[in-house]
Design a protein around this motif. Structure first.
Motif, PDB file in Angstrom:
ATOM      1  N   ILE A 136       0.959  -1.214  -0.178  1.00 17.86           N
ATOM      2  CA  ILE A 136       0.191   0.206   0.014  1.00 17.86           C
ATOM      3  C   ILE A 136       0.953   1.180  -0.003  1.00 17.86           C
ATOM      4  O   ILE A 136       0.632   2.068  -0.717  1.00 17.86           O
ATOM      5  N   LEU A 137       1.874   0.957   0.989  1.00 21.34           N
ATOM      6  CA  LEU A 137       3.044   2.418   0.986  1.00 21.34           C
ATOM      7  C   LEU A 137       3.687   2.645  -0.459  1.00 21.34           C
ATOM      8  O   LEU A 137       3.764   3.735  -0.879  1.00 21.34           O
ATOM      9  N   LYS A 138       3.854   1.421  -1.225  1.00 24.33           N
ATOM     10  CA  LYS A 138       4.447   1.605  -2.608  1.00 24.33           C
ATOM     11  C   LYS A 138       3.573   2.096  -3.497  1.00 24.33           C
ATOM     12  O   LYS A 138       3.761   3.241  -4.238  1.00 24.33           O
ATOM     13  N   LEU A 139       2.464   1.746  -3.306  1.00 24.46           N
ATOM     14  CA  LEU A 139       1.133   2.707  -4.352  1.00 24.46           C
ATOM     15  C   LEU A 139       1.269   4.048  -3.989  1.00 24.46           C
ATOM     16  O   LEU A 139       1.216   4.825  -4.978  1.00 24.46           O
ATOM     17  N   LYS A 140       1.236   4.261  -2.829  1.00 26.07           N
ATOM     18  CA  LYS A 140       1.237   5.676  -2.430  1.00 26.07           C
ATOM     19  C   LYS A 140       2.400   6.589  -2.993  1.00 26.07           C
ATOM     20  O   LYS A 140       2.143   7.870  -3.347  1.00 26.07           O
ATOM     21  N   LYS A 141       3.439   5.973  -2.721  1.00 24.42           N
ATOM     22  CA  LYS A 141       4.872   6.763  -2.926  1.00 24.42           C
ATOM     23  C   LYS A 141       4.800   6.974  -4.553  1.00 24.42           C
ATOM     24  O   LYS A 141       5.294   7.889  -5.000  1.00 24.42           O
ATOM     25  N   ASN A 142       4.241   5.675  -5.410  1.00 26.13           N
ATOM     26  CA  ASN A 142       4.442   6.021  -6.744  1.00 26.13           C
ATOM     27  C   ASN A 142       3.194   6.747  -7.363  1.00 26.13           C
ATOM     28  O   ASN A 142       2.926   6.759  -8.689  1.00 26.13           O
ATOM     29  N   ASN A 143       2.234   7.209  -6.467  1.00 27.23           N
ATOM     30  CA  ASN A 143       1.152   8.075  -6.908  1.00 27.23           C
ATOM     31  C   ASN A 143       0.340   7.236  -7.846  1.00 27.23           C
ATOM     32  O   ASN A 143      -0.442   7.707  -8.689  1.00 27.23           O
ATOM     33  N   PHE A 144       0.124   5.848  -7.626  1.00 27.80           N
ATOM     34  CA  PHE A 144      -0.687   5.072  -8.260  1.00 27.80           C
ATOM     35  C   PHE A 144      -2.146   5.385  -7.930  1.00 27.80           C
ATOM     36  O   PHE A 144      -2.273   5.092  -6.629  1.00 27.80           O
ATOM     37  N   PRO A 145      -3.164   5.554  -8.515  1.00 31.34           N
ATOM     38  CA  PRO A 145      -4.453   5.814  -8.188  1.00 31.34           C
ATOM     39  C   PRO A 145      -5.245   4.525  -7.541  1.00 31.34           C
ATOM     40  O   PRO A 145      -5.306   3.392  -8.206  1.00 31.34           O
ATOM     41  N   PHE A 146      -5.591   4.515  -6.364  1.00 32.80           N
ATOM     42  CA  PHE A 146      -6.276   3.567  -5.469  1.00 32.80           C
ATOM     43  C   PHE A 146      -7.205   4.112  -4.318  1.00 32.80           C
ATOM     44  O   PHE A 146      -6.700   5.267  -3.877  1.00 32.80           O
ATOM     45  N   VAL A 147      -7.932   3.169  -4.049  1.00 33.23           N
ATOM     46  CA  VAL A 147      -9.055   3.644  -2.823  1.00 33.23           C
ATOM     47  C   VAL A 147      -8.928   2.197  -2.174  1.00 33.23           C
ATOM     48  O   VAL A 147      -9.223   1.308  -2.642  1.00 33.23           O
ATOM     49  N   LEU A 148      -8.803   2.567  -0.935  1.00 37.74           N
ATOM     50  CA  LEU A 148      -9.168   1.411   0.139  1.00 37.74           C
ATOM     51  C   LEU A 148     -10.500   1.444   0.480  1.00 37.74           C
ATOM     52  O   LEU A 148     -11.075   2.508   0.884  1.00 37.74           O
ATOM     53  N   ILE A 149     -11.233   0.243   0.536  1.00 31.93           N
ATOM     54  CA  ILE A 149     -12.369   0.015   1.189  1.00 31.93           C
ATOM     55  C   ILE A 149     -12.625  -0.700   2.316  1.00 31.93           C
ATOM     56  O   ILE A 149     -11.781  -1.734   2.536  1.00 31.93           O
ATOM     57  N   GLU A 150     -13.499  -0.339   3.299  1.00 29.96           N
ATOM     58  CA  GLU A 150     -13.897  -1.286   4.426  1.00 29.96           C
ATOM     59  C   GLU A 150     -12.591  -1.442   5.378  1.00 29.96           C
ATOM     60  O   GLU A 150     -12.713  -1.331   6.564  1.00 29.96           O
ATOM     61  N   ARG A 151     -11.361  -1.703   4.847  1.00 34.65           N
ATOM     62  CA  ARG A 151     -10.375  -1.639   5.768  1.00 34.65           C
ATOM     63  C   ARG A 151      -9.226  -0.423   5.397  1.00 34.65           C
ATOM     64  O   ARG A 151      -8.843  -0.366   4.247  1.00 34.65           O
TER      65      ARG A 151
END
Length: 339
Positions: A136-151
């Protein structure tokens, strides 16, 4: 007209299928494919009407028109409903959804995320095991679009759409108290998921706020892969004199289903002997006798909002991280003794 395949394009242009796939998925520059070759492939694909709907959205811009969805268990009614809603909402916006289940395994979740990224998805929607902070941290650092749901990962600032777990359980406990039940039990899953922790807090806080004793023997936490025999022993311990409960709140719908089975085996009458409420619904809850009172989870709104936030990010809008907590409601049926 014959459908054009990658092999057809490869044969006609004398270029490898892997290179053609790389270009058509928008990774030509990344893989250092020459501009001339990229233009040749894209032009032929257009003229051959190869995946015309995909090209129409801007093939040369590197869009796949695919969203990846990672969930714990597609066989779970709750996540199946979320997946259907996300798929519907995404399709209306011109996107296809690729999804798979992790089984709550961190390794599997990591593999699925990497697999979907390699397939060129434009963005991800993830119901995480909450054991995979590294990816999750890698996705965030690479500015890759994502959304977490429920957790979510409370220490990480990310897009997140969830429900009011503490408030939902509070609704259930208050309903039982209002109906005169004071010795109320709570059956949940063992800590590890933030949602389970919040639901337990909702039970404990509401009991204390109403001046009721929270007994250790009234709280039971089972493993995620518990057995029916284990549920039977838990319920049996909760209904034994002299500390028998008058009501039980189950933290998930599948826990409630197992609990109802155990109560029937023990010849405990619902709601006369023990009232019960489930956090979450199953299709059969309004068909069995007595029908089951349940905390209604905002499945449709959760799926819609997750897709909306992801699409806004993909379009370059509202790039600030958004956290949305949706309210639950209570569907009152006979199992709590209210009707």
């Amino acid at each position: 007209m014959k459908k054009i395949t990658l092999q057809d394009i490869a044969s006609h242009l004398n270029i490898s299928k892997s290179t053609i796939s790389t270009v058509l998925n928008g990774h030509g520059d990344e893989k250092r494919v020459s501009k001339e070759t990229q233009e040749k492939i894209i032009q032929f694909a257009k003229e051959s009407n190869y995946k015309a709907n995909h090209l129409a959205r801007g093939l040369s811009l590197g869009k796949s028109d695919m969203i990846g969805l990672v969930i714990p268990n597609i066989g779970d009614n709750y996540y199946a409903r979320i997946a259907r809603r996300i798929e519907r909402k995404a399709r209306l916006s011109g996107y296809n959804v690729v999804f798979s289940s992790t089984g709550e395994k961190q390794e599997r979740e990591s593999e699925l995320i990497q697999s979907m990224l390699s397939r060129g998805v434009d963005g991800l929607i993830i119901a995480s095991s909450q054991k995979n902070e590294e990816d999750i941290l890698k996705l965030k650092k690479n500015n890759f679009p994502f959304v977490l749901i429920e957790r979510c990962y409370p220490e990480l600032e990310t897009n997140f759409v969830g429900e009011d777990n503490e408030g939902g359980v509070s609704l259930a406990v208050k309903q039982l108290i209002q109906l005169g039940r004071k010795r109320i039990g709570f059956v949940s899953l063992k800590p590890g998921l933030e949602a389970m922790r919040m639901r337990l807090e909702g039970y404990q806080n509401t009991m204390e706020q109403r001046g009721l004793v929270v007994r250790d023997e009234f709280i039971h936490e089972l493993e995620y892969e518990y057995s029916e025999d284990e549920m039977y022993e838990v319920v049996k311990s909760m209904v034994q004199f002299p500390t028998s409960v008058e009501g039980i709140v189950f933290a998930t719908h599948f826990l409630a289903a197992s609990g109802i089975r155990a109560l029937k085996q023990l010849n405990i009458r619902v709601p006369m002997d023990v009232a019960l409420i489930s956090f979450g619904q199953m299709n059969a809850f309004d068909l069995i006798e007595p029908p089951v009172t349940a905390v209604v989870q905002p499945v449709d709104e959760l799926g819609d909002r997750a897709v909306e936030i992801l699409l806004e990010n993909l379009e370059g809008k509202n790039l600030n991280h958004r956290k949305i907590i949706l309210s639950n409601s209570l569907k009152i049926r006979k199992s709590c003794g209210a009707i």
